[in-house]
Design a protein around this motif. Structure first.
Motif, PDB file in Angstrom:
ATOM      1  N   VAL A  61       0.836  -1.201   0.000  1.00 50.15           N
ATOM      2  CA  VAL A  61       0.000   0.000   0.000  1.00 50.15           C
ATOM      3  C   VAL A  61       0.872   1.253   0.000  1.00 50.15           C
ATOM      4  O   VAL A  61       0.618   2.198  -0.738  1.00 50.15           O
ATOM      5  CB  VAL A  61      -0.948   0.000   1.223  1.00 50.15           C
ATOM      6  N   ASN A  62       1.931   1.253   0.809  1.00 49.41           N
ATOM      7  CA  ASN A  62       2.792   2.426   0.968  1.00 49.41           C
ATOM      8  C   ASN A  62       4.041   2.290   0.113  1.00 49.41           C
ATOM      9  O   ASN A  62       5.027   1.685   0.526  1.00 49.41           O
ATOM     10  CB  ASN A  62       3.201   2.581   2.433  1.00 49.41           C
ATOM     11  N   ASP A  67       1.246   5.193  -5.001  1.00 45.01           N
ATOM     12  CA  ASP A  67       1.043   4.211  -3.936  1.00 45.01           C
ATOM     13  C   ASP A  67       0.326   2.971  -4.468  1.00 45.01           C
ATOM     14  O   ASP A  67      -0.080   2.915  -5.632  1.00 45.01           O
ATOM     15  CB  ASP A  67       0.299   4.829  -2.747  1.00 45.01           C
ATOM     16  N   PHE A  69      -2.627   1.670  -3.850  1.00 45.32           N
ATOM     17  CA  PHE A  69      -4.020   1.854  -4.266  1.00 45.32           C
ATOM     18  C   PHE A  69      -4.094   2.476  -5.659  1.00 45.32           C
ATOM     19  O   PHE A  69      -4.882   2.046  -6.500  1.00 45.32           O
ATOM     20  CB  PHE A  69      -4.789   2.707  -3.254  1.00 45.32           C
ATOM     21  N   SER A  70      -3.273   3.493  -5.900  1.00 40.74           N
ATOM     22  CA  SER A  70      -3.261   4.137  -7.220  1.00 40.74           C
ATOM     23  C   SER A  70      -2.762   3.173  -8.293  1.00 40.74           C
ATOM     24  O   SER A  70      -3.313   3.124  -9.396  1.00 40.74           O
ATOM     25  CB  SER A  70      -2.380   5.382  -7.202  1.00 40.74           C
ATOM     26  N   ALA A  72      -3.012  -0.058  -8.217  1.00 40.20           N
ATOM     27  CA  ALA A  72      -4.085  -1.041  -8.422  1.00 40.20           C
ATOM     28  C   ALA A  72      -5.183  -0.475  -9.320  1.00 40.20           C
ATOM     29  O   ALA A  72      -5.680  -1.175 -10.217  1.00 40.20           O
ATOM     30  CB  ALA A  72      -4.670  -1.474  -7.078  1.00 40.20           C
ATOM     31  N   ARG A  73      -5.546   0.786  -9.095  1.00 39.70           N
ATOM     32  CA  ARG A  73      -6.564   1.417  -9.952  1.00 39.70           C
ATOM     33  C   ARG A  73      -6.084   1.485 -11.399  1.00 39.70           C
ATOM     34  O   ARG A  73      -6.843   1.192 -12.326  1.00 39.70           O
ATOM     35  CB  ARG A  73      -6.914   2.809  -9.434  1.00 39.70           C
ATOM     36  N   PHE A  88      -2.566  -7.349  -1.903  1.00 41.03           N
ATOM     37  CA  PHE A  88      -1.854  -6.341  -1.123  1.00 41.03           C
ATOM     38  C   PHE A  88      -1.066  -7.032  -0.027  1.00 41.03           C
ATOM     39  O   PHE A  88      -1.616  -7.828   0.742  1.00 41.03           O
ATOM     40  CB  PHE A  88      -2.810  -5.310  -0.522  1.00 41.03           C
ATOM     41  N   THR A  90       1.204  -5.737   2.973  1.00 43.13           N
ATOM     42  CA  THR A  90       1.595  -4.501   3.639  1.00 43.13           C
ATOM     43  C   THR A  90       1.767  -4.697   5.121  1.00 43.13           C
ATOM     44  O   THR A  90       1.365  -5.688   5.658  1.00 43.13           O
ATOM     45  CB  THR A  90       0.563  -3.395   3.331  1.00 43.13           C
TER      46      THR A  90
END
Length: 90
Positions: A61-62, A67, A69-70, A72-73, A88, A90
């Motif tokens: 995630v970090n 990051d 999330f971005s 993954a999108r 993920f 993390t």
């Protein structure tokens, strides 16, 4: 006994924000018989996923820059990578 893998086996593609974490995860998966490709950050991970077409992707995630999330999108919005399972770590 060496693991036997065929064309349908998952080949994790992993990366993490810290080199040590990435190396530990790579060692664990490699010791289990997986082929592992790593990226230093989210932007590089997205580019490598498009180039390598891995069977699975592990994200932290970090991560610096883009990051998890971005990343993954971006991967889910791209027809070339949308079908790759994302995990993920993390």
């Amino acid at each position: 006994m060496e693991p036997q893998f065929g064309d349908d086996d998952i080949v994790p593609f992993s990366f993490s924000k810290l080199s040590v974490d990435r190396k530990q995860l790579e060692r664990i998966l490699s010791d289990a018989g997986w082929i592992v490709v790593t990226a230093a950050d989210g932007a590089q991970a997205v580019l490598m996923a498009k180039a390598e077409s891995p069977a699975a992707i592990m994200l932290d995630v970090n991560m610096p820059g883009v990051d998890g999330f971005s990343a993954a999108r971006q991967l889910n919005n791209d027809p070339a990578t949308r079908g790759i399972p994302l995990y993920f770590v993390t």
